[in-house]
Design a protein around this motif. Structure first.
Motif, mmCIF file in Angstrom:
data_model
loop_
_atom_site.group_PDB
_atom_site.id
_atom_site.type_symbol
_atom_site.label_atom_id
_atom_site.label_comp_id
_atom_site.label_asym_id
_atom_site.label_seq_id
_atom_site.Cartn_x
_atom_site.Cartn_y
_atom_site.Cartn_z
ATOM 1 N N ALA A 71 0.814 -1.543 -0.275
ATOM 2 C CA ALA A 71 -0.002 -0.101 -0.187
ATOM 3 C C ALA A 71 0.654 0.784 0.110
ATOM 4 C CB ALA A 71 -1.329 -0.234 0.977
ATOM 5 N N LEU B 126 2.240 1.767 -3.693
ATOM 6 C CA LEU B 126 0.971 1.886 -5.123
ATOM 7 C C LEU B 126 1.264 3.788 -5.433
ATOM 8 C CD1 LEU B 126 -2.054 0.254 -3.758
ATOM 9 C CD2 LEU B 126 -0.489 -0.556 -5.141
ATOM 10 N N PRO C 108 0.087 6.294 -7.885
ATOM 11 C CA PRO C 108 -1.175 7.581 -8.066
ATOM 12 C C PRO C 108 -2.507 6.675 -9.303
ATOM 13 C CG PRO C 108 0.264 8.599 -8.281
ATOM 14 C CD PRO C 108 0.852 7.242 -8.413
ATOM 15 N N LYS D 104 -3.824 3.356 -7.293
ATOM 16 C CA LYS D 104 -4.738 3.432 -5.970
ATOM 17 C C LYS D 104 -5.779 4.311 -6.352
ATOM 18 C CE LYS D 104 -1.168 5.905 -2.837
ATOM 19 N NZ LYS D 104 -0.273 6.782 -2.264
ATOM 20 N N GLN D 105 -6.231 4.389 -7.867
ATOM 21 C CA GLN D 105 -7.526 5.377 -8.316
ATOM 22 C C GLN D 105 -8.785 3.666 -8.525
ATOM 23 O OE1 GLN D 105 -6.695 7.108 -11.826
ATOM 24 N NE2 GLN D 105 -5.580 8.763 -10.400
ATOM 25 N N SER E 236 -7.559 0.678 -6.554
ATOM 26 C CA SER E 236 -7.098 -0.071 -5.177
ATOM 27 C C SER E 236 -7.499 0.973 -4.290
ATOM 28 C CB SER E 236 -5.943 -0.481 -5.153
ATOM 29 O OG SER E 236 -5.739 -1.866 -6.072
ATOM 30 N N GLY E 237 -7.968 1.315 -4.019
ATOM 31 C CA GLY E 237 -9.039 2.585 -2.776
ATOM 32 C C GLY E 237 -8.498 1.655 -1.350
ATOM 33 N N VAL E 238 -8.792 2.747 -0.813
ATOM 34 C CA VAL E 238 -8.477 2.332 1.422
ATOM 35 C C VAL E 238 -9.966 0.696 1.164
ATOM 36 C CG1 VAL E 238 -8.331 2.809 3.589
ATOM 37 C CG2 VAL E 238 -7.783 4.206 1.680
ATOM 38 N N TYR F 84 -3.732 -7.163 -7.307
ATOM 39 C CA TYR F 84 -3.801 -6.763 -6.644
ATOM 40 C C TYR F 84 -1.919 -6.497 -6.169
ATOM 41 C CZ TYR F 84 -2.084 -3.850 -2.076
ATOM 42 O OH TYR F 84 -1.460 -2.860 -1.219
ATOM 43 N N GLU G 276 -0.191 -4.736 -8.771
ATOM 44 C CA GLU G 276 -0.250 -2.911 -9.681
ATOM 45 C C GLU G 276 1.647 -2.761 -9.241
ATOM 46 O OE1 GLU G 276 -3.102 -1.840 -10.427
ATOM 47 O OE2 GLU G 276 -4.461 -3.050 -9.701
ATOM 48 N N GLU H 286 3.919 0.485 -8.561
ATOM 49 C CA GLU H 286 4.737 0.442 -8.048
ATOM 50 C C GLU H 286 4.939 2.492 -8.073
ATOM 51 O OE1 GLU H 286 6.762 -1.692 -6.233
ATOM 52 O OE2 GLU H 286 5.749 -2.941 -5.184
#
Length: 629
Positions: free
Chosen positions: A393, A396, A398, A401-402, A404-406, A603, A606, A608
């Protein structure tokens, strides 16, 4: 023609029948005990103890503090050697007329085994080494052989009056052997100050040399004493195999918990292999190897990291499954023995009862050890996944992060990791379940012939009924959670606006609204309780219905029902019930785990952040970076 083992026994035992039988009148013949059993123990000791001597002589000598366990073992061994010599001298000089060739084999084997063991113990103590499995297994085999020898001597004394002098000497020797076996299996030979560090705690670098991703989490000065590597190791790390099988190493903390409530400082420190950092580093290394390939696989990384302890747990599952079917086997023999009512074969009935008890004890130990190991693997797997997801986390990009959010990250750590952890303890049912079903059906077919199909049909018909009830319960559970959230939300709104509600006198309307939600929730709880009662009734009544249908068909079309057939069949049906009920849940769990693994793979793959975009040189604090703008 070559000389066979039977020919050797015939010559040593003065048996010219040509077909040696080791049993006679309910006991093992003394010749077979002395030549075959004690000969095997002697060969085992010579082979393994010689290897142990070679390993120990390579270590340096140490100044060791005298310890009571070592002194007791040495005294007991000397006593055993003296008892063997006195018994041999009495038989050779006083009662030489009854000296058989096989007796010389027995005395030679015992004196060599016990004398060699004394030498090995002294060498180990001189090098500051604890007993390994070689000498412990030698004591275990000698103890079993002594039990057979004791039974033979008692039977010979009762029938022929032989062993009048040797029996008291052997009792002294066997008591000393029992003491040595208990000390070797349950107590360390060295004092606490002289015991060597375990391999896990000796490799402190495994804890200190964590990967760079954990640098921000490493704060040795702020860790609690129980979390430090320098803390005293857990007794599990120094426990022998018997202590681990019986969980004897937990006695101290259980006794303390009996005296007072346990506190955090009372708990044993974690072994290095159980620490989150070690487990996560191991999984991280396996995942990085997968990233070097064309198609990285989370499943292959998990297998590379945790397959070995999982397979070791499966070996205990194999033992447990095998011994599960020994219960019905012994039960069938005991019932047949009781129905025969032959008082001359009392030893046979006692042997069956002891065998059934021994199988139950070993089965219980195997099952508990299996669950202990696979649950530990599940916890390791969950810790590794949670840690690597959390570490990912922070890296990740930007763009990642769109997608794979919190919320997605929390679901990976809470749901996916939990789902995989819950599946691991029962994953062996994928192969164990079908094996148990096939073996149970085969044994039932041998006992009940084709009537077993009637009982099996009832069990198969009950599976969709149970599945339907479980499905209804799942739906009700979801509805109850929705109503619970709705009620909590209404209560929060009421409490937050209580002044406004009081001002406009809306108490009754809000109360009726909350009561209505609560009534709906209670109605769901009532339905859920009814369905749980139905599920419990089906679970408890299925064996009875299966037994009734099977026995009715067997009695009407095959043969009369006897106690040995009835009780053996009932126990086999009980064994068959568990895999039939567990397999659907395990298969469903495997499907869900596959979805979770695919989600984790997406995930972890994704994009980095670029490592060159972070400047760590001027960082304040451990491993804290500064973005380069």
């Amino acid at each position: 023609m070559g000389i066979s083992f039977d020919d050797v026994l015939d010559s040593l035992c003065n048996d010219s029948s040509g077909s040696f039988n080791p049993f006679e009148s309910g006991y093992v013949k003394p010749c077979f005990t002395d030549v075959a059993i004690y000969g095997l123990v002697c060969l085992w000791a010579l082979l393994l103890l010689t290897v142990r001597v070679g390993q120990t002589l390579g270590a340096e000598r140490k100044v060791i503090q005298n310890y009571w366990a070592h002194t007791t073992k040495v005294v007991a061994l000397i006593l055993m050697i003296l008892a063997s010599w006195i018994s041999f001298l009495y038989r050779y000089f006083v009662n030489s007329a009854d000296l058989e060739p096989y007796m010389s084999v027995y005395y030679t084997c015992t004196i060599i085994t016990y004398g060699y063991s004394l030498i090995v113990i002294m060498i180990e103590y001189d090098r500051g080494q604890e007993h390994n499995w070689a000498i412990k297994s030698t004591w275990t085999l000698a103890f079993i052989a002594g039990a057979v020898k004791l039974q033979t001597m008692v039977a010979m004394l009762r029938d022929d009056g032989d062993y009048k002098i040797e029996l008291p000497l052997f009792l002294v020797m066997y008591a000393a052997l029992t003491l040595i076996s208990v000390l070797a299996l349950f107590f360390p030979m060295l004092s606490p100050n002289d015991r060597p560090a375990t391999s896990e705690y000796a490799s402190v670098a495994q804890w200190q040399g964590m990967s760079e991703g954990y640098g921000s989490l490493q704060m040795p000065d702020k860790r609690k004493p129980n979390d430090r590597v320098s803390a005293s190791p857990s007794p599990e790390d120094q426990a022998n195999i018997v202590s681990k099988l019986t969980f004897w190493w937990m006695n101290d903390i259980l006794a303390l918990g009996h005296k007072r409530a346990l506190e955090e400082d009372d708990l044993y420190p974690l072994a290095v292999a159980d620490r989150t950092a070690s487990v996560a580093d191991m999984f991280r290394g396996c995942w990085e190897k997968q990233l070097e390939g064309d198609k990285p696989s989370v499943l292959k990384a998990l297998l590379a990291a945790f397959l070995v302890p999982f397979v070791i747990g499966g070996l205990f599952k194999v033992v447990q499954d095998f011994l599960t079917f020994m219960g019905p086997f012994f039960l069938n023999l005991i019932i047949k023995y009781v129905m025969g009512n032959d008082p001359q074969e009392l030893w046979y009935g006692v042997s069956l009862a002891l065998g059934m008890m021994l199988c139950s004890v070993v089965q219980s130990l195997s099952l508990q050890t299996y669950f202990f190991k696979v649950f530990r693997v599940g916890m390791h797997l969950r810790a590794a996944i949670v840690t690597i997801v959390y570490s990912k986390a922070f890296r990740l990009s930007p763009k990642a992060k769109q997608s794979s959010g919190v919320g997605d990250i929390v679901n990976h750590m809470a749901i996916d990791a939990e789902r995989l952890m819950n599946l691991v303890p029962y994953l062996h049912m994928v192969w164990s379940g079908p094996v148990q079903v096939v073996v149970s059906l085969a044994l039932l077919w041998l006992i009940l012939s084709w009537s077993v199909l009637a009982g099996l049909a009832v069990m198969v018909l009950m599976i969709p009924v149970n599945a339907l009830v479980v499905k209804k319960l799942t739906v009700l559970q979801k509805q109850m959670m929705g109503l619970k959230d709705k009620r909590v939300k209404a209560m929060n709104e009421t409490l937050q606006g209580i002044r406004l509600i009081k001002f406009f006198a809306w108490e009754e309307s809000f109360q009726s609204k909350i009561d209505g939600i609560r009534d709906d929730e209670l109605a769901m709880l009532r339905k859920s309780a009814y369905l749980r009662a139905v599920l419990t009734f089906l679970w408890m009544s299925t064996p009875l219905m299966v037994s009734i249908v099977t026995f009715v068909v067997y009695t009407l079309w095959i043969d009369d029902l006897t106690p040995d057939v009835a009780f053996t069949s009932i126990s086999l049906f009980n064994i068959l019930r568990f895999p039939l009920n567990m397999l659907p849940s395990v298969i469903s769990g495997v499907v869900e785990a596959r979805v979770s693994i695919n989600r984790l793979r997406t995930y972890l793959l994704e994009s980095e952040l670029d490592e060159n975009a972070v400047d760590r040189s001027a960082a304040s604090g451990p491993q804290i970076g500064r973005a380069v703008v």
